[in-house]
Write a protein that holds these residues in place. Structure first.
Motif, PDB file in Angstrom:
ATOM      1  N   ASP A 167       0.846  -1.187   0.000  1.00 52.92           N
ATOM      2  CA  ASP A 167       0.000   0.000   0.000  1.00 52.92           C
ATOM      3  C   ASP A 167       0.888   1.246   0.000  1.00 52.92           C
ATOM      4  O   ASP A 167       1.772   1.392   0.856  1.00 52.92           O
ATOM      5  N   VAL A 168       0.650   2.146  -0.957  1.00 51.73           N
ATOM      6  CA  VAL A 168       1.509   3.320  -1.135  1.00 51.73           C
ATOM      7  C   VAL A 168       0.786   4.626  -0.788  1.00 51.73           C
ATOM      8  O   VAL A 168       1.198   5.704  -1.204  1.00 51.73           O
ATOM      9  N   THR A 169      -0.269   4.508   0.014  1.00 51.71           N
ATOM     10  CA  THR A 169      -1.060   5.691   0.362  1.00 51.71           C
ATOM     11  C   THR A 169      -0.216   6.827   0.923  1.00 51.71           C
ATOM     12  O   THR A 169      -0.386   7.991   0.556  1.00 51.71           O
ATOM     13  N   LEU A 170       0.698   6.505   1.819  1.00 51.32           N
ATOM     14  CA  LEU A 170       1.432   7.550   2.538  1.00 51.32           C
ATOM     15  C   LEU A 170       2.572   8.167   1.734  1.00 51.32           C
ATOM     16  O   LEU A 170       3.227   9.101   2.211  1.00 51.32           O
ATOM     17  N   ARG A 171       2.793   7.687   0.520  1.00 52.55           N
ATOM     18  CA  ARG A 171       3.756   8.335  -0.371  1.00 52.55           C
ATOM     19  C   ARG A 171       3.039   8.799  -1.632  1.00 52.55           C
ATOM     20  O   ARG A 171       2.601   9.931  -1.726  1.00 52.55           O
ATOM     21  N   ASP A 172       2.866   7.911  -2.561  1.00 53.83           N
ATOM     22  CA  ASP A 172       2.237   8.293  -3.824  1.00 53.83           C
ATOM     23  C   ASP A 172       0.816   8.791  -3.601  1.00 53.83           C
ATOM     24  O   ASP A 172       0.348   9.710  -4.273  1.00 53.83           O
ATOM     25  N   GLY A 173       0.120   8.193  -2.636  1.00 51.45           N
ATOM     26  CA  GLY A 173      -1.248   8.608  -2.376  1.00 51.45           C
ATOM     27  C   GLY A 173      -1.382  10.043  -1.933  1.00 51.45           C
ATOM     28  O   GLY A 173      -2.311  10.750  -2.331  1.00 51.45           O
ATOM     29  N   LEU A 174      -0.449  10.512  -1.116  1.00 52.72           N
ATOM     30  CA  LEU A 174      -0.567  11.858  -0.554  1.00 52.72           C
ATOM     31  C   LEU A 174       0.057  12.951  -1.410  1.00 52.72           C
ATOM     32  O   LEU A 174      -0.156  14.140  -1.149  1.00 52.72           O
ATOM     33  N   GLN A 175       0.834  12.586  -2.423  1.00 51.40           N
ATOM     34  CA  GLN A 175       1.653  13.577  -3.137  1.00 51.40           C
ATOM     35  C   GLN A 175       0.891  14.770  -3.681  1.00 51.40           C
ATOM     36  O   GLN A 175       1.385  15.894  -3.648  1.00 51.40           O
ATOM     37  N   LEU A 176      -0.300  14.519  -4.226  1.00 50.94           N
ATOM     38  CA  LEU A 176      -1.035  15.600  -4.878  1.00 50.94           C
ATOM     39  C   LEU A 176      -2.042  16.295  -3.965  1.00 50.94           C
ATOM     40  O   LEU A 176      -2.720  17.218  -4.404  1.00 50.94           O
ATOM     41  N   THR A 177      -2.138  15.858  -2.714  1.00 51.90           N
ATOM     42  CA  THR A 177      -3.173  16.428  -1.855  1.00 51.90           C
ATOM     43  C   THR A 177      -2.863  17.849  -1.410  1.00 51.90           C
ATOM     44  O   THR A 177      -3.772  18.610  -1.086  1.00 51.90           O
ATOM     45  N   GLY A 178      -1.560  18.184  -1.341  1.00 49.13           N
ATOM     46  CA  GLY A 178      -1.179  19.520  -0.913  1.00 49.13           C
ATOM     47  C   GLY A 178      -1.249  19.734   0.585  1.00 49.13           C
ATOM     48  O   GLY A 178      -0.981  20.826   1.074  1.00 49.13           O
ATOM     49  N   LYS A 179      -1.597  18.668   1.328  1.00 47.71           N
ATOM     50  CA  LYS A 179      -1.722  18.789   2.773  1.00 47.71           C
ATOM     51  C   LYS A 179      -0.707  17.892   3.466  1.00 47.71           C
ATOM     52  O   LYS A 179      -0.430  16.785   3.014  1.00 47.71           O
ATOM     53  N   VAL A 180      -0.156  18.382   4.575  1.00 42.35           N
ATOM     54  CA  VAL A 180       0.755  17.571   5.381  1.00 42.35           C
ATOM     55  C   VAL A 180      -0.062  16.874   6.457  1.00 42.35           C
ATOM     56  O   VAL A 180      -0.560  17.519   7.386  1.00 42.35           O
ATOM     57  N   LEU A 181      -0.223  15.578   6.326  1.00 38.47           N
ATOM     58  CA  LEU A 181      -0.941  14.811   7.329  1.00 38.47           C
ATOM     59  C   LEU A 181      -0.066  14.723   8.580  1.00 38.47           C
ATOM     60  O   LEU A 181       1.129  14.428   8.477  1.00 38.47           O
ATOM     61  N   PRO A 182      -0.596  14.983   9.759  1.00 45.07           N
ATOM     62  CA  PRO A 182       0.227  14.946  10.980  1.00 45.07           C
ATOM     63  C   PRO A 182       0.950  13.612  11.146  1.00 45.07           C
ATOM     64  O   PRO A 182       0.427  12.555  10.782  1.00 45.07           O
ATOM     65  N   THR A 183       2.132  13.664  11.721  1.00 48.09           N
ATOM     66  CA  THR A 183       2.944  12.465  11.896  1.00 48.09           C
ATOM     67  C   THR A 183       2.197  11.379  12.669  1.00 48.09           C
ATOM     68  O   THR A 183       2.229  10.200  12.292  1.00 48.09           O
TER      69      THR A 183
END
Length: 303
Positions: free
Chosen positions: A7-23
């Motif tokens: 599952d690549v949600t936390l890399r490729d998935g987030l790239q275009l969202t423009g938001k930094v998901l909290p650690t």
């Protein structure tokens, strides 16, 4: 033949969202997916945070995870320096990425494909000396957003280049989601038969609706790992026309690994819905949609 899901949600998935998901939220997602049975995860990138802001806290996430959790996690890197910094943070699994197309590699990484290949032996040496694993990831293995169709011979040349020989796996990425199943099958077969033996990974996008079909074609041709993201989230910020990854839920519903049950699907769909609501992103998974249907007699419908 079976293949494991990464599952690549936390890399490729987030790239275009423009938001930094909290650690802390990222760590929670890692632990949730591992608890469900997802065997491999891609958790972030060493890309410059000014260019890809959602990756800014990648090393903070690494620090929040245990060594046992990190054994299941991969990090995107593009230079030996990336590997060096990630090693110091505790990472041991690396995805060294370059584009087969020079135009995309220049846009994405700032150098030619040849320059990336030339630097790979140093990255391999660093990973191996630390007892880690490093993949050769070939973006734009099928088409390039700037140059169009990519010659399979160019993919095979990089895969067979002695400078990439230390890679444990090779990732063939349909970065734009423009490939079709026969094309995927042909390239996976050619890489399996004509280049050094190593696990083949297929990374697909669903831009043209072929994500699951291409993934199944890759598995049938010999891929041992396939990539997906929750709800089909994702895309490349340096590839005009690229949309979300193939949905992890859709891949799992099609391939049915032993650990994947109606209960785990329901839990995954809930995780996906919560995450996408936080990000303000649409859910592109057809399986997730089906799980919320009113077909109560079907065991895979979430109740």
């Amino acid at each position: 033949m079976t293949a494991v899901l990464r599952d690549v949600t936390l890399r490729d998935g987030l790239q275009l969202t423009g938001k930094v998901l909290p650690t802390g939220r990222k760590a929670e997602i890692v632990r949730h997916l591992l608890a469900l049975g997802v065997p491999e995860l891609e958790i972030g990138s060493m890309a410059r945070p000014d260019l890809v802001p959602p990756m800014a806290n990648t090393l903070d996430l690494v620090a929040a995870l245990t060594p046992a959790e990190l054994q299941h996690c991969w990090l995107w890197v593009a230079t030996p320096r990336h590997v060096e910094k990630a090693l110091a943070a505790g990472v041991r699994n690396f995805q060294y990425c370059l584009s087969v197309s020079d135009a995309h590699n220049t846009a994405n990484i700032g150098r030619t494909a040849e320059a990336s290949v030339a630097a790979m032996p140093a990255a391999i040496r660093l990973a191996q000396e630390a007892g880690g694993s490093i993949q050769l990831c070939l973006a734009t293995s099928f088409t390039c957003p700037f140059d169009g169709p990519v010659d399979p011979a160019r993919v095979l040349a990089i895969a067979a280049d002695p400078r990439t020989a230390g890679a444990t796996d090779i990732v063939l990425a349909d970065t734009l989601g423009q490939a079709h199943p026969a094309q995927v099958s042909a390239l996976v077969t050619a890489v399996r038969e004509q280049t050094p033996q190593r696990r083949i990974v297929f990374h697909g996008h669903d831009t043209w609706g072929m994500g699951v079909a291409n993934t199944l074609a890759a598995i049938a041709a010999g891929a041992g790992m396939v990539d997906g993201s929750l709800g089909g989230l994702g895309g490349c910020p340096f590839a005009p026309g690229a949309s979300g990854n193939t949905a992890s839920e859709d891949i799992l519903f099609a391939t049915r690994p032993d650990w994947f049950t109606p209960a785990s699907l329901a839990a995954m769909v809930g995780l996906t819905e919560d995450l996408l609501a936080e990000l303000g992103e649409p859910n592109r998974s057809r399986t997730a949609e089906g799980a919320r249907s009113k077909a109560a007699a079907f065991e895979w419908v979430a109740r």
